[in-house]
Scaffold this active site. Structure first.
Site, mmCIF file in Angstrom:
data_model
loop_
_atom_site.group_PDB
_atom_site.id
_atom_site.type_symbol
_atom_site.label_atom_id
_atom_site.label_comp_id
_atom_site.label_asym_id
_atom_site.label_seq_id
_atom_site.Cartn_x
_atom_site.Cartn_y
_atom_site.Cartn_z
ATOM 1 C CB ILE A 65 -0.942 -0.007 1.218
ATOM 2 C CG1 ILE A 65 -2.018 -1.079 1.037
ATOM 3 C CG2 ILE A 65 -1.579 1.356 1.433
ATOM 4 C CD1 ILE A 65 -2.890 -1.293 2.255
ATOM 5 C CB SER A 96 -6.310 -3.542 9.827
ATOM 6 O OG SER A 96 -6.819 -4.829 9.511
ATOM 7 C CE1 TYR A 139 -0.875 -5.510 11.364
ATOM 8 C CE2 TYR A 139 -2.985 -6.611 11.075
ATOM 9 C CZ TYR A 139 -2.053 -5.693 10.650
ATOM 10 O OH TYR A 139 -2.292 -4.944 9.519
#
Length: 283
Positions: free
Chosen positions: A15, A143, A156
């Site tokens: 990205i 996310s 994460y």
């Protein structure tokens, strides 16, 4: 109108690379992009993709977001050259797949130092500049797992939940300074992040003290992650479209899901918990 000065972290692949090139190749030359990465040995891909924009509207620089001196240096360089920073995109980060007890504390701390505190370092460096110039845009690449945690990606998930909380807290503080802050929430994206996640999964050595039942369950879930009907990867370009929309919006929203799937997953999670007014998450 002078081009906007943009700093993006984590541009060696995925990205970050695609966004830096998209902005730098804008036909109206609206952006001067500083594409940064921890390891300059990996700069070949972005230099090749940049084409004629390289060293004209796209500049590749080193930045390890975990090193305070490097953060200070990049901002000093940009300010010395341009006298302003208009857009900051926090994209640097990495994942880990495995049982929590298989993840060393060193790796857990390193993940938070990159994914979360790296974002904090860059925002702290940018805020005095943006407050003084009474303008600025901060875009944090979060996310779907910043809202909907998946098994065996514990740290994460936690780093993205932390990013969401940080951004939401800063939003009202920054409005009076003309500074916006947003999070962009992709689901699975067809970059090499998935490959990197697999490469950064717990090893047999890591799992030596993990119960057999845990390993069995983890393996089964890992197979689910590769089922396209459940976790279809979104192509990179639509994700970049959403980030550019955020960068260019007259009135940026706090949250930008990058697909209907992301919005649907999050909606189902909050409906299950009886939370109403879900649309406010994306205002």
């Amino acid at each position: 109108m002078a081009p906007l000065v943009v700093l993006i972290s984590g541009c060696s692949t995925g990205i970050g690379l695609a966004l830096a090139v998209r902005l730098a190749q804008d036909p109206d030359k609206k952006y001067l992009v500083y594409a940064t990465m921890r390891n300059l040995a990996k700069k070949e891909a972005i230099e090749k993709a940049a084409g004629d924009a390289l060293d004209k509207t796209l500049f590749v620089r080193q930045l390890d977001v975990t090193v305070d001196d490097q953060v200070k240096t990049i901002f000093e360089f940009i300010m010395g050259k341009h006298g302003r920073v208009d857009v900051l995109v926090n994209n640097a980060g990495f994942g880990f797949f495995g049982a929590l007890e298989a993840m060393s504390m060193e790796k857990a701390k390193n993940m938070f130092d990159t994914n979360y505190f790296g974002t904090v370092r860059l925002i702290r460096a940018a805020l005095p500049i943006m407050k003084k110039q009474k303008s600025g845009r901060i875009v944090n690449i979060s996310s779907v797992v910043g809202h909907l945690a998946l098994p065996y990606m514990d740290m994460y998930n936690a780093s993205k939940f932390a990013m969401e909380g940080l951004s939401e807290s800063l939003l009202p503080q920054l409005k009076n300074f003309g500074i916006s802050i947003s999070t962009v929430q992709p689901g699975p994206v067809a970059t090499n992040f998935g490959e990197a996640l697999a490469a950064n999964a717990s090893t047999e050595e890591d799992n030596k003290d993990v119960s057999e039942e845990t390993v069995k369950q983890m393996t089964a879930f890992r197979l689910l992650l590769h089922k396209p009907d459940l976790f279809a990867a979104q192509q990179t370009e639509p994700v970049i479209d959403v980030i550019v929309e955020c960068v260019e919006a007259d009135k940026p929203k706090l949250r930008y899901p990058t697909s209907d799937s992301v919005r649907s997953w999050v909606a189902k999670r909050y409906r299950k918990e009886g939370v109403t007014g879900l649309e406010s998450l994306f205002e």
